[in-house]
Design a protein around this motif. Structure first.
Motif, PDB file in Angstrom:
ATOM      1  N   THR A  44       0.849  -1.189   0.000  1.00 35.38           N
ATOM      2  CA  THR A  44       0.000   0.000   0.000  1.00 35.38           C
ATOM      3  C   THR A  44       0.887   1.243   0.000  1.00 35.38           C
ATOM      4  O   THR A  44       1.651   1.458   0.946  1.00 35.38           O
ATOM      5  N   PRO A  45       0.803   2.088  -0.999  1.00 32.95           N
ATOM      6  CA  PRO A  45       1.649   3.295  -1.036  1.00 32.95           C
ATOM      7  C   PRO A  45       1.341   4.219   0.133  1.00 32.95           C
ATOM      8  O   PRO A  45       0.181   4.320   0.581  1.00 32.95           O
ATOM      9  N   PRO A  46       2.328   4.913   0.662  1.00 27.07           N
ATOM     10  CA  PRO A  46       2.083   5.861   1.749  1.00 27.07           C
ATOM     11  C   PRO A  46       1.043   6.916   1.394  1.00 27.07           C
ATOM     12  O   PRO A  46       0.356   7.433   2.273  1.00 27.07           O
ATOM     13  N   GLU A  47       0.891   7.226   0.114  1.00 26.19           N
ATOM     14  CA  GLU A  47      -0.048   8.270  -0.323  1.00 26.19           C
ATOM     15  C   GLU A  47      -1.503   7.889  -0.103  1.00 26.19           C
ATOM     16  O   GLU A  47      -2.393   8.729  -0.253  1.00 26.19           O
ATOM     17  N   ASP A 102       2.763  12.940   7.587  1.00 29.18           N
ATOM     18  CA  ASP A 102       1.894  13.656   6.662  1.00 29.18           C
ATOM     19  C   ASP A 102       1.257  14.894   7.279  1.00 29.18           C
ATOM     20  O   ASP A 102       0.544  15.626   6.589  1.00 29.18           O
ATOM     21  N   LEU A 103       1.509  15.130   8.568  1.00 32.51           N
ATOM     22  CA  LEU A 103       0.996  16.337   9.205  1.00 32.51           C
ATOM     23  C   LEU A 103       1.854  17.508   8.740  1.00 32.51           C
ATOM     24  O   LEU A 103       3.018  17.639   9.109  1.00 32.51           O
ATOM     25  N   SER A 104       1.283  18.353   7.918  1.00 36.43           N
ATOM     26  CA  SER A 104       2.068  19.384   7.241  1.00 36.43           C
ATOM     27  C   SER A 104       2.455  20.521   8.182  1.00 36.43           C
ATOM     28  O   SER A 104       1.916  20.653   9.288  1.00 36.43           O
ATOM     29  N   ALA A 105       3.362  21.355   7.718  1.00 35.21           N
ATOM     30  CA  ALA A 105       3.767  22.537   8.483  1.00 35.21           C
ATOM     31  C   ALA A 105       2.606  23.507   8.650  1.00 35.21           C
ATOM     32  O   ALA A 105       2.605  24.331   9.568  1.00 35.21           O
TER      33      ALA A 105
END
Length: 456
Positions: free
Chosen positions: A287-290, A297-300
């Motif tokens: 399963t791809p991380p995407e 994946d918690l963005s800035a």
């Protein structure tokens, strides 16, 4: 669906298939025959109010190493400790405690040393709200879930002192500086093709929960992100506050899992699988991380300060080293991980300012909301309503413990009958078992005394 097998939540990120193959009720019953069950309940003695720390008390439990408790760890949490002491010790100093779990000490030894035995909590002996500070190697998951039967328990576990300090400051800011998040409850739930697990959670958990809550949310707004809309990008937007800053987020999804010792296990175990996953039929290979949302994946741009999240997903709160659910009489437990660990996503959310994350240790089970083919969401609804009404997170979680106590009593009765040679309904025992384990698996990451932080 006419399939009599039981489908379990959780997807193996290395194969794209289910973590646990579907099982017949008879197979599950055979699994149970060797397992001990002990019904328990949780409450304070009469005369104490769970919503008041002054009455119910608050304490922190630190692991004691060879040279005692790490003073740097206490100092990192000092803003939170001082804040809770001011609240809990306002009437009686003994209602604020800084406690230690000694090396080699089990739950019973800890409780007896503090004048406690089985039964309700008396805050003048041991506070009702207890925050465990440290990783499960020093403060085991079993200690946490056992203590949580009678107390309201949370855990902080970070890799750095800076993260402990950041969390402590975030809680104090949220409770003393005003402001707050929007009176918005977000529900997020993928529904994958050819996937009985998310079909069940969509139809029997999320849909009835949304219907009940929408008609009884005075002063609050409910927002749905379901099915095709529940993508990874959409979840990222909820965390970033693109269209509003929810005070409370509830997600229902698969959690990703990995083989023991896999290079990605520590960072992505329990990641929330989003609608991007095409389902078990179309999914081929890793399963791809995407397709999932993990700590990385918690963005800035994420704006999670003051957020409380409730994530229904396998391994969403953590992973024990051994699987308690698959051994039979002569089997050894399957090794899930080299050691117990706390899930990375709740860690990252708390370090970025979220107040608490409710999640699951081990696998999550749909039987907690589905009873003999009928949706039963009273426990989830009750917890969410108490949270929206301003209850401390740990106190609101009482409903899961009450459900556990009822199910444990009924399950014990059925299993004792099998030991005497009586014939039991394998499907009924399976139903009790799955619901029982799910209720006991929910834990709080963060201070159990925090409350929903909203604009007044």
């Amino acid at each position: 669906m006419n399939d009599e097998r039981w489908y379990f939540n959780g997807v193996d990120a290395t194969t794209g298939g289910y973590l646990e193959a579907p099982m017949s009720p008879g197979d599950v019953l055979e699994m149970l025959r060797s397992r001990p069950w002990r019904p328990e309940a949780k409450a304070m003695v009469p005369g104490f109010e769970a919503r008041s720390l002054t009455e119910s008390g608050w304490g922190a439990v630190f692991p004691r190493g060879p040279e005692g408790v790490d003073p740097a760890l206490r100092e990192a949490l000092r803003p939170l400790l001082d804040h809770r002491q001011e609240q809990a010790a306002a009437c009686k100093e003994i209602r604020y405690r800084e406690l230690e779990l000694r090396r080699g000490e089990d739950l019973d030894g800890f409780l007896v040393r503090h004048g406690r035995g089985p039964g309700p909590v008396h805050p003048d002996r041991l506070p009702y709200y207890l925050l465990l500070v440290g990783d499960p190697a020093a403060l085991p998951f079993g200690f946490q879930t056992g203590l949580d039967v009678q107390h309201a328990v949370g855990r902080l576990c970070f890799d750095t002192l800076e993260d402990y300090h950041a969390y402590a400051c975030a809680v104090v800011r949220a409770e003393t500086e005003g402001g707050g998040r929007d009176r918005l409850l977000d529900l997020f739930a993928p529904r994958h093709p050819d996937d009985p697990a998310t079909e069940l959670s969509s139809d029997h958990l999320i849909a009835p929960l949304a219907e009940r809550l929408e008609g009884d949310l005075e002063g609050w707004r409910l927002r749905r992100t379901f099915g095709e809309d529940a993508t990874r990008q959409a979840l990222s937007g909820l965390f970033e506050g693109v269209a509003g800053r929810p005070a409370l987020l509830f997600t229902a999804s698969h959690g990703t899992g990995f083989p023991c010792g896999h290079p990605d296990q520590r960072e992505r175990q329990g990641a929330l699988l989003c609608q991007d996953w095409p389902g078990p039929v179309e999914s081929r290979g890793p399963t791809p991380p995407e397709w999932s949302f993990a700590a990385a994946d918690l963005s800035a741009r994420a704006d999670v300060a003051g957020l409380i999240a409730f994530c229904f997903a396998c391994y969403g709160a953590g992973t024990p080293a051994q699987d308690d659910y698959t051994h039979r009489n002569d089997w050894k437990p399957r090794q899930l991980a080299p050691q117990d660990f706390v899930a990375r996503l709740p860690q990252r959310l708390l370090a970025r300012g979220a107040l608490a994350v409710i999640g699951h240790l081990e696998r999550a089970w749909s039987q907690s909301f589905l009873w003999q083919g009928t949706a039963q969401v009273d426990v989830f609804e009750s917890v969410l309503k108490l949270l929206l009404d301003g209850w401390p997170v740990g106190g609101a979680m009482e409903y899961f413990n009450q459900r556990y106590a009822e199910l444990a009593t009924r399950l014990t009765t059925e299993l004792n009958r099998t030991l005497t040679g009586a014939t039991v309904d394998a499907r009924e025992v399976t139903r009790l078992w799955t619901a029982h384990n799910d209720a006991r698996g929910y834990v709080v990451a963060g201070d159990p005394a925090v409350r929903v932080n909203v604009t007044r």
